[in-house]
Design a protein around this motif. Sequence first.
Motif, PDB file in Angstrom:
ATOM      1  N   ASN A   1       1.352  -1.708  -0.090  1.00  0.00           N
ATOM      2  CA  ASN A   1       0.435  -0.061   0.141  1.00  0.00           C
ATOM      3  C   ASN A   1       0.444   1.207   0.274  1.00  0.00           C
ATOM      4  O   ASN A   1       0.324   2.762  -0.623  1.00  0.00           O
ATOM      5  N   PHE A   2       2.117   1.274   1.348  1.00  0.00           N
ATOM      6  CA  PHE A   2       2.824   2.464   0.807  1.00  0.00           C
ATOM      7  C   PHE A   2       3.462   2.754  -0.363  1.00  0.00           C
ATOM      8  O   PHE A   2       3.678   3.839  -0.848  1.00  0.00           O
ATOM      9  N   LEU A   3       4.192   1.434  -1.160  1.00  0.00           N
ATOM     10  CA  LEU A   3       4.707   1.438  -2.296  1.00  0.00           C
ATOM     11  C   LEU A   3       3.859   1.745  -3.720  1.00  0.00           C
ATOM     12  O   LEU A   3       3.793   2.719  -4.618  1.00  0.00           O
ATOM     13  N   LEU A   4       2.329   1.347  -3.815  1.00  0.00           N
ATOM     14  CA  LEU A   4       1.563   2.186  -4.457  1.00  0.00           C
ATOM     15  C   LEU A   4       0.990   3.303  -4.378  1.00  0.00           C
ATOM     16  O   LEU A   4       1.000   4.119  -5.614  1.00  0.00           O
TER      17      LEU A   4
ATOM     18  N   GLY B   1      -3.004  -6.671  -9.949  1.00  0.00           N
ATOM     19  CA  GLY B   1      -3.642  -5.206 -10.256  1.00  0.00           C
ATOM     20  C   GLY B   1      -1.794  -4.228 -10.541  1.00  0.00           C
ATOM     21  O   GLY B   1      -2.380  -3.609 -10.920  1.00  0.00           O
ATOM     22  N   THR B   2      -0.936  -4.816  -9.150  1.00  0.00           N
ATOM     23  CA  THR B   2      -0.224  -4.524  -8.997  1.00  0.00           C
ATOM     24  C   THR B   2       0.934  -4.522 -10.331  1.00  0.00           C
ATOM     25  O   THR B   2       1.427  -3.251 -10.814  1.00  0.00           O
ATOM     26  N   THR B   3       0.969  -5.797 -11.845  1.00  0.00           N
ATOM     27  CA  THR B   3       1.429  -5.693 -12.064  1.00  0.00           C
ATOM     28  C   THR B   3       0.340  -4.749 -13.233  1.00  0.00           C
ATOM     29  O   THR B   3       1.575  -4.165 -14.840  1.00  0.00           O
ATOM     30  N   LEU B   4      -0.698  -4.776 -13.569  1.00  0.00           N
ATOM     31  CA  LEU B   4      -1.475  -3.579 -14.472  1.00  0.00           C
ATOM     32  C   LEU B   4      -0.794  -1.967 -14.382  1.00  0.00           C
ATOM     33  O   LEU B   4      -0.533  -1.815 -15.342  1.00  0.00           O
ATOM     34  N   THR B   5      -0.552  -2.081 -13.006  1.00  0.00           N
ATOM     35  CA  THR B   5       0.156   0.004 -12.618  1.00  0.00           C
ATOM     36  C   THR B   5       0.755  -0.331 -13.227  1.00  0.00           C
ATOM     37  O   THR B   5       1.031   0.981 -13.837  1.00  0.00           O
ATOM     38  N   MET B   6       2.067  -0.939 -12.937  1.00  0.00           N
ATOM     39  CA  MET B   6       3.690  -1.374 -12.831  1.00  0.00           C
ATOM     40  C   MET B   6       3.509  -1.107 -14.641  1.00  0.00           C
ATOM     41  O   MET B   6       4.111  -0.116 -15.529  1.00  0.00           O
ATOM     42  N   ILE B   7       2.733  -1.360 -15.275  1.00  0.00           N
ATOM     43  CA  ILE B   7       3.059  -1.738 -16.878  1.00  0.00           C
ATOM     44  C   ILE B   7       2.381   0.027 -17.365  1.00  0.00           C
ATOM     45  O   ILE B   7       3.024   0.144 -18.177  1.00  0.00           O
ATOM     46  N   GLY B   8       1.012   0.506 -16.429  1.00  0.00           N
ATOM     47  CA  GLY B   8       0.858   1.618 -16.787  1.00  0.00           C
ATOM     48  C   GLY B   8       1.906   2.311 -16.829  1.00  0.00           C
ATOM     49  O   GLY B   8       1.523   3.561 -17.925  1.00  0.00           O
ATOM     50  N   VAL B   9       1.967   2.466 -15.548  1.00  0.00           N
ATOM     51  CA  VAL B   9       3.062   3.657 -14.936  1.00  0.00           C
ATOM     52  C   VAL B   9       4.680   4.031 -16.790  1.00  0.00           C
ATOM     53  O   VAL B   9       4.861   4.577 -16.594  1.00  0.00           O
TER      54      VAL B   9
ATOM     55  N   ILE C   1      -5.240   4.518 -17.794  1.00  0.00           N
ATOM     56  CA  ILE C   1      -6.447   3.633 -18.130  1.00  0.00           C
ATOM     57  C   ILE C   1      -5.713   2.428 -17.236  1.00  0.00           C
ATOM     58  O   ILE C   1      -6.490   1.793 -15.896  1.00  0.00           O
ATOM     59  N   LEU C   2      -4.821   2.302 -17.025  1.00  0.00           N
ATOM     60  CA  LEU C   2      -3.739   0.343 -17.354  1.00  0.00           C
ATOM     61  C   LEU C   2      -3.396   0.773 -15.591  1.00  0.00           C
ATOM     62  O   LEU C   2      -3.744  -0.175 -15.073  1.00  0.00           O
ATOM     63  N   PHE C   3      -2.999   1.691 -15.102  1.00  0.00           N
ATOM     64  CA  PHE C   3      -2.801   2.770 -14.169  1.00  0.00           C
ATOM     65  C   PHE C   3      -4.394   2.294 -13.036  1.00  0.00           C
ATOM     66  O   PHE C   3      -3.676   1.806 -12.395  1.00  0.00           O
ATOM     67  N   GLY C   4      -5.611   2.962 -13.836  1.00  0.00           N
ATOM     68  CA  GLY C   4      -6.263   3.215 -12.506  1.00  0.00           C
ATOM     69  C   GLY C   4      -6.984   0.968 -12.775  1.00  0.00           C
ATOM     70  O   GLY C   4      -7.653   0.857 -11.469  1.00  0.00           O
ATOM     71  N   LEU C   5      -7.346   0.900 -14.198  1.00  0.00           N
ATOM     72  CA  LEU C   5      -7.557  -0.730 -13.629  1.00  0.00           C
ATOM     73  C   LEU C   5      -6.571  -1.611 -12.436  1.00  0.00           C
ATOM     74  O   LEU C   5      -7.395  -2.361 -11.993  1.00  0.00           O
ATOM     75  N   GLY C   6      -5.593  -1.396 -12.597  1.00  0.00           N
ATOM     76  CA  GLY C   6      -4.192  -2.223 -11.835  1.00  0.00           C
ATOM     77  C   GLY C   6      -4.598  -1.871 -10.635  1.00  0.00           C
ATOM     78  O   GLY C   6      -4.507  -2.283  -9.014  1.00  0.00           O
TER      79      GLY C   6
ATOM     80  N   ALA D   1       6.211   0.528  -7.910  1.00  0.00           N
ATOM     81  CA  ALA D   1       5.188  -0.904  -8.442  1.00  0.00           C
ATOM     82  C   ALA D   1       6.057  -2.044  -8.578  1.00  0.00           C
ATOM     83  O   ALA D   1       6.441  -2.877  -7.894  1.00  0.00           O
ATOM     84  N   VAL D   2       7.168  -2.501  -8.686  1.00  0.00           N
ATOM     85  CA  VAL D   2       8.341  -3.630  -8.884  1.00  0.00           C
ATOM     86  C   VAL D   2       8.888  -4.150  -7.561  1.00  0.00           C
ATOM     87  O   VAL D   2       7.933  -4.944  -6.484  1.00  0.00           O
ATOM     88  N   LEU D   3       8.587  -3.150  -6.608  1.00  0.00           N
ATOM     89  CA  LEU D   3       8.879  -3.799  -5.196  1.00  0.00           C
ATOM     90  C   LEU D   3       7.494  -4.215  -3.947  1.00  0.00           C
ATOM     91  O   LEU D   3       7.705  -4.799  -3.906  1.00  0.00           O
TER      92      LEU D   3
END
Length: 467
Positions: free
Chosen positions: A272-275, A334-342, A364-369, A440-442
């Motif tokens: 939660n901190f990292l995202l 969700g974290t993987t989608l966020t990582m790709i979107g960013v 959009i990917l950021f939000g989906l994640g 996001a990776v962490l």
Amino acid sequence: MEATYKGTNKMLTGIVFGVITFWLFAQSMVNIVPAVQSDLGVSLGTINVAISLTALFSGMFIVVAGGLADRIGRKKVTNVGLILSIVGSLLLVLANGSTLLILGRILQGLSAAAIMPATIALVKEYFDGADRQRALSYWSIGSWGGSGLTSFFGGAVATSLGWKWIFIFSIVFAILAMWLIKDTPESKAETTGAFKFDFGGLGIFIVTMLALNIFITQGAGFGWTSPITIGLAVITVVGVISFIKYEAKRKNALIDFKMFKSKPYTGATISNFLLNAVAGTLIVANTYVQVGRGFSAFQSGMLSLGYLAAVLAMIRVGEKLMQRTGAKKPMIWGTTLTMIGVGVMGLTFLPDMLYTIVVFGGFILFGLGLGMYATPSTDTAVTYAPSNKVGEASGVYKMASSLGNAFGVAISATVYSTITVFSSVEVAATAGIITNVIFAVLALLSIIVFVPNSFEKESTNTGHKAS
């Protein structure tokens, strides 16, 4: 405390209104910097300090407020937070210089510190099973959805009505929130013995967090090898070590580190901190498209509309996925989608139209994640919090949100501004984006390591599952 009381939609609406006083209204300051600076005649440095103060004060005091909510009443602390929000917003409406601006922002931070853990604890107390997961989804819509809308909302209101109307709306929603939760019974933790507040721990924590924040935000200005910067780094390291040692000896510690014996709670809190730190993407992307691509503030806000729609659409989907697969899989997906979107936002070598399309898709990917991640993460933290310390545990979890947001924005902005001194804005933007990909990776690694494949596995292994 009335154990037979069941949470209602009226109560839940009030809670969501309370949550957005911070995540939507207070956070809108990010996209109205030129308007505020022009109207109040204050420096850009003062505005940047004002922006960071709310999240910083929220992060520093949220655990204190969560512990107090358990002791003196969760509804009472929620109402105190709403009153602080009203006063803080009123100071911003009346501001004609830096003094009321700074004081208002501090009060908004203290307000968020009170509202967030107390409202999560009320949800835990008065909703059960699938109803609680639904309630946490709506809580998440208030926080993640509010933060998704804030850039567009702030720009739109500032352009059409004037920036102070943002905080007039905030006052209205805080008053509505107080009215909607007025029939909710008080909720307290079952505790024994006198309550002794950990002033020593709070003092060490505040000094450490302030030193870290100044180090990150002002280090480049001081010079990274200057005595002041090195001194701030030393204070931060010594402060962290001292805080951990001091808290370990306290019976009534500010943060009970025993909570982190629960691996799911630990995984949910760290990720939660990292995202939330990935929110630094917003300041880098917004700044770059305005400086490097000639977008207006309103146009840059429009780019993130897909993020908002995706977050709102996916929060309930994340809830349903969790009910089918357990929390770990949707948190990972969700974290993987966020990582790709960013990550795709860092492709600054692309030509204008193509880059605009890529950034819109990235948001959009950021939000989906984030939408997929939100409810499973919050439910994991609440489920594995000790039943007599839900407010405190929720406070630590949401402290991770606020401090992650504050430090993520500060680190990303520092990376971007430092690199612009000796390189192009394209290179600086890419470096700032890569910083957020690393966050996001962490986060992904912390979920893989700490969160079990299902709730049943954790409860079998530890014999501990909060009801």
